[in-house]
Scaffold this motif. Structure first.
Motif, PDB file in Angstrom:
ATOM      1  N   TYR A   1      36.875 -45.931 -17.503  1.00 39.51           N
ATOM      2  CA  TYR A   1      36.034 -46.923 -18.200  1.00 39.51           C
ATOM      3  C   TYR A   1      34.676 -47.118 -17.517  1.00 39.51           C
ATOM      4  N   CYS A   2      34.613 -46.820 -16.211  1.00 42.44           N
ATOM      5  CA  CYS A   2      33.389 -47.081 -15.436  1.00 42.44           C
ATOM      6  C   CYS A   2      32.473 -45.869 -15.318  1.00 42.44           C
ATOM      7  N   THR A   3      32.864 -44.727 -15.896  1.00 44.51           N
ATOM      8  CA  THR A   3      32.061 -43.527 -15.635  1.00 44.51           C
ATOM      9  C   THR A   3      31.765 -42.713 -16.902  1.00 44.51           C
ATOM     10  N   THR A   4      30.720 -41.907 -16.782  1.00 42.51           N
ATOM     11  CA  THR A   4      30.387 -40.924 -17.829  1.00 42.51           C
ATOM     12  C   THR A   4      30.120 -39.582 -17.149  1.00 42.51           C
ATOM     13  N   ASP A   5      30.104 -38.534 -17.940  1.00 38.73           N
ATOM     14  CA  ASP A   5      29.878 -37.193 -17.387  1.00 38.73           C
ATOM     15  C   ASP A   5      28.406 -36.868 -17.181  1.00 38.73           C
ATOM     16  N   THR A   6      27.565 -37.613 -17.870  1.00 37.76           N
ATOM     17  CA  THR A   6      26.131 -37.331 -17.729  1.00 37.76           C
ATOM     18  C   THR A   6      25.384 -38.627 -17.443  1.00 37.76           C
TER      19      THR A   6
ATOM     20  N   ILE B   1      30.634 -36.350  14.152  1.00 35.59           N
ATOM     21  CA  ILE B   1      31.809 -36.239  13.286  1.00 35.59           C
ATOM     22  C   ILE B   1      31.391 -35.712  11.915  1.00 35.59           C
ATOM     23  N   ILE B   2      32.201 -34.809  11.369  1.00 34.58           N
ATOM     24  CA  ILE B   2      32.014 -34.388   9.982  1.00 34.58           C
ATOM     25  C   ILE B   2      33.175 -34.965   9.179  1.00 34.58           C
ATOM     26  N   ILE B   3      32.836 -35.712   8.128  1.00 33.13           N
ATOM     27  CA  ILE B   3      33.856 -36.371   7.312  1.00 33.13           C
ATOM     28  C   ILE B   3      33.678 -35.978   5.850  1.00 33.13           C
ATOM     29  N   GLY B   4      34.779 -35.646   5.182  1.00 34.69           N
ATOM     30  CA  GLY B   4      34.723 -35.349   3.752  1.00 34.69           C
ATOM     31  C   GLY B   4      35.542 -36.373   2.992  1.00 34.69           C
ATOM     32  N   GLY B   5      35.105 -36.702   1.784  1.00 34.67           N
ATOM     33  CA  GLY B   5      35.886 -37.645   0.993  1.00 34.67           C
ATOM     34  C   GLY B   5      35.444 -37.671  -0.454  1.00 34.67           C
ATOM     35  N   GLU B   6      36.325 -38.190  -1.300  1.00 34.13           N
ATOM     36  CA  GLU B   6      35.996 -38.272  -2.715  1.00 34.13           C
ATOM     37  C   GLU B   6      35.023 -39.425  -2.973  1.00 34.13           C
ATOM     38  N   VAL B   7      34.024 -39.160  -3.781  1.00 28.56           N
ATOM     39  CA  VAL B   7      33.117 -40.225  -4.203  1.00 28.56           C
ATOM     40  C   VAL B   7      33.384 -40.451  -5.688  1.00 28.56           C
ATOM     41  N   ASP B   8      33.711 -41.699  -6.054  1.00 26.98           N
ATOM     42  CA  ASP B   8      34.140 -41.960  -7.429  1.00 26.98           C
ATOM     43  C   ASP B   8      33.011 -41.717  -8.434  1.00 26.98           C
ATOM     44  N   CYS B   9      31.800 -42.162  -8.120  1.00 29.82           N
ATOM     45  CA  CYS B   9      30.659 -41.913  -9.021  1.00 29.82           C
ATOM     46  C   CYS B   9      29.355 -42.261  -8.318  1.00 29.82           C
ATOM     47  N   VAL B  10      28.263 -41.911  -8.968  1.00 25.11           N
ATOM     48  CA  VAL B  10      26.949 -42.313  -8.461  1.00 25.11           C
ATOM     49  C   VAL B  10      26.259 -43.166  -9.521  1.00 25.11           C
TER      50      VAL B  10
ATOM     51  N   ASP C   1      22.779 -43.226  -0.993  1.00 32.18           N
ATOM     52  CA  ASP C   1      22.424 -44.578  -1.454  1.00 32.18           C
ATOM     53  C   ASP C   1      22.808 -44.879  -2.900  1.00 32.18           C
ATOM     54  N   THR C   2      23.137 -43.866  -3.698  1.00 33.21           N
ATOM     55  CA  THR C   2      23.559 -44.152  -5.076  1.00 33.21           C
ATOM     56  C   THR C   2      25.084 -44.056  -5.251  1.00 33.21           C
ATOM     57  N   PHE C   3      25.796 -43.778  -4.171  1.00 35.04           N
ATOM     58  CA  PHE C   3      27.259 -43.646  -4.251  1.00 35.04           C
ATOM     59  C   PHE C   3      27.909 -44.986  -4.627  1.00 35.04           C
ATOM     60  N   VAL C   4      28.942 -44.912  -5.445  1.00 34.45           N
ATOM     61  CA  VAL C   4      29.697 -46.117  -5.829  1.00 34.45           C
ATOM     62  C   VAL C   4      31.191 -45.846  -5.668  1.00 34.45           C
ATOM     63  N   GLU C   5      31.884 -46.779  -5.044  1.00 38.83           N
ATOM     64  CA  GLU C   5      33.347 -46.713  -4.949  1.00 38.83           C
ATOM     65  C   GLU C   5      33.935 -47.683  -5.975  1.00 38.83           C
ATOM     66  N   LEU C   6      34.946 -47.228  -6.708  1.00 42.67           N
ATOM     67  CA  LEU C   6      35.595 -48.069  -7.711  1.00 42.67           C
ATOM     68  C   LEU C   6      36.984 -48.463  -7.222  1.00 42.67           C
ATOM     69  N   LYS C   7      37.329 -49.707  -7.437  1.00 45.18           N
ATOM     70  CA  LYS C   7      38.629 -50.219  -7.008  1.00 45.18           C
ATOM     71  C   LYS C   7      39.157 -51.182  -8.051  1.00 45.18           C
ATOM     72  N   THR C   8      40.477 -51.271  -8.137  1.00 46.75           N
ATOM     73  CA  THR C   8      41.037 -52.365  -8.931  1.00 46.75           C
ATOM     74  C   THR C   8      41.885 -53.234  -8.014  1.00 46.75           C
ATOM     75  N   SER C   9      42.051 -54.476  -8.429  1.00 42.00           N
ATOM     76  CA  SER C   9      42.892 -55.384  -7.674  1.00 42.00           C
ATOM     77  C   SER C   9      43.405 -56.448  -8.631  1.00 42.00           C
ATOM     78  N   MET C  10      44.507 -57.069  -8.255  1.00 43.58           N
ATOM     79  CA  MET C  10      45.062 -58.113  -9.119  1.00 43.58           C
ATOM     80  C   MET C  10      44.130 -59.325  -9.130  1.00 43.58           C
ATOM     81  N   SER C  11      43.960 -59.947 -10.276  1.00 40.34           N
ATOM     82  CA  SER C  11      43.123 -61.145 -10.368  1.00 40.34           C
ATOM     83  C   SER C  11      43.579 -62.178  -9.347  1.00 40.34           C
TER      84      SER C  11
END
Ligand code: A3P
Ligand code: MG
Ligand code: MG
Length: 398
Positions: free
Chosen positions: A186-191, A235-244, A253-263
């Motif tokens: 719901y938070c992302t698009t391909d372009t 240190i060299i670190i690799g990881g998934e970036v949810d979106c930019v 600076d445009t990286f965004v992490e997405l998370k869900t949590s209970m209200s």
């Protein structure tokens, strides 16, 4: 430090486990160990078929989710990648492309990083586990540690039991897990799109709900590999970036992490959430992700509110929230400086405790796993690394 080698000799001696560091024995205030702002070295994609490609084909762009989105949507079409041991091999492929193993640093065209200067190579998840260890009171953690030409390679080692558990989740847990991925859709698009209207991700006969970014396929990922420094350790670190958000310009600076949590419905929920923020914080901090978008949902998966958090502000936010609830809440405050200092000391300890096989071949025989036993396939590691199994267990009674 010892290994829990699978050969009978090692088992008969009995594995020696490390307890998580105790908060009681930390110096206060902790020594200050600086962490350098991460810089991306290279990025890569896993395609929908989970094929590794050095391109941005799986990169997603942030788009605000619609209100009251149903996070259970598309559950039956979820293409779920089986849980497996997250080996370090694909990260090493990326590292090979940006480092110069000979250390000459010059190939005529592009200056590469000298691998000899790099102290640690690891996925972000492993480093997060180490950093947050002072506050871990529940889950055991196993990792493989390899030392090759002065560089430590760290890799999470999931036990058979952990893998089995992950692959046989109860339907309710599976559904909860899916909510997190549906939120990503719901938070992302391909372009990247300047328009506030999100184009439907796919043309289909099915009518997807507004804002749906496409069915969930957990094979697909976009990863960033960054270089940073903890104290004097590169240190060299690799990881998934949810979106930019906007464009990917080769910076974090445009990286965004997405998370869900209970209200959050009361103080108890608030405290639980603040505790979780420690992991959110380091997970994002390590890749230089400046922004975390949290979707708060009901147990049945309806998105209630969305909150955008600035990663660097989280420690202060948690401190202030806890302080506003009174002195009895001091136990819920976590201190990132303490984590960084502990991590630095632990890495120093690993380096001192582990010897490369050529230094001491008898140690390899006795205490470490062979690359084969640990399933290490990477050409360099497989031929030269002895693998040490390091296991953290919660304190008894914790
Ligand atoms: P949430 O984070 O919204 O719960 P990540 O947040 O790291 O990008 O991971 C995306 C989703 O993968 C998570 O969504 C969650 O559903 C699932 N996930 C990640 N790590 C997990 C773990 N250790 N156990 C269970 N699910 C996990
Ligand atoms: Mg993710
Ligand atoms: Mg996420």
């Amino acid at each position: 430090l010892d290994s829990t080698a699978t050969n009978s000799k090692a088992i008969s001696r009995g594995p020696k486990l490390l307890s998580y560091p105790s908060l009681a024995t930390q110096s206060s205030p902790p020594q200050s160990v600086p962490f350098q702002q991460p810089t991306p070295l290279i990025s890569f994609s896993y395609t929908p078929e989970h094929i590794l490609q050095f391109d941005e084909s799986s990169l997603k762009y942030y788009h605000p989710p619609p209100p009251n989105a149903q996070l259970g949507y598309g559950y039956e079409r979820w293409i779920r990648r089986p849980e497996e041991r997250s080996r370090i091999d694909s990260l090493l492929e990326a590292v090979d492309r940006v480092t110069d193993p000979e250390g000459t640093g010059k190939d005529g065209r592009q200056r590469k990083l000298d691998l000899g200067d790099v102290g640690v190579v690891a996925w972000r998840g492993v480093v997060t586990r180490i950093l947050t260890a002072p506050y871990e009171d529940r889950d055991r953690f196993d990792m493989n540690v390899m030392l090759v030409n002065g560089t430590l390679y760290l890799e999470e080692h999931r036990t058979e039991a952990q893998l089995k558990e992950k692959n046989n989740l109860k339907p309710q847990q599976r559904k909860m897990m899916y909510h997190g991925y549906a939120f990503e859709s719901y938070c992302t698009t391909d372009t990247p799109s300047a328009s506030s209207l999100k184009q439907p991700a796919i043309s289909q006969s099915r009518r997807d709900p507004p804002g749906w970014g496409g069915d969930v396929n957990t094979n697909e990922q976009w990863c960033s590999v960054v270089r940073t420094k903890l104290g004097n350790t590169k240190i060299i670190i690799g990881g998934e970036v949810d979106c930019v958000q906007g464009q990917y310009k080769g910076t974090t600076d445009t990286f965004v992490e997405l998370k869900t949590s209970m209200s959050i419905r009361g103080v108890a929920d608030e405290i639980k959430f603040e505790k979780k923020l420690l992991k959110f914080y380091f997970q994002s901090f390590l890749l230089g992700v400046p922004k975390i978008v949290v979707g708060f949902r009901t147990p049945s998966g309806e998105l209630m509110t969305t909150q955008s958090l600035q990663t660097i502000q989280l420690p202060r936010m948690v401190r202030e929230k806890a302080a506003s609830r009174g002195p009895s809440d001091a136990n819920n405050i976590w201190n990132p400086s303490l984590c960084l200092a502990w991590c630095y000391n632990f890495l120093t300890y690993l380096r001192k405790s582990i010897r490369e096989p050529e230094d001491d071949p008898t140690k390899k025989e006795d205490k470490s796993l062979s690359a084969e036993e640990a399933n290490i396939e990477h050409p360099t590691l497989a031929t030269s690394a002895a693998v040490w199994r390091v296991t953290f267990v919660p304190h008894e009674g914790a």
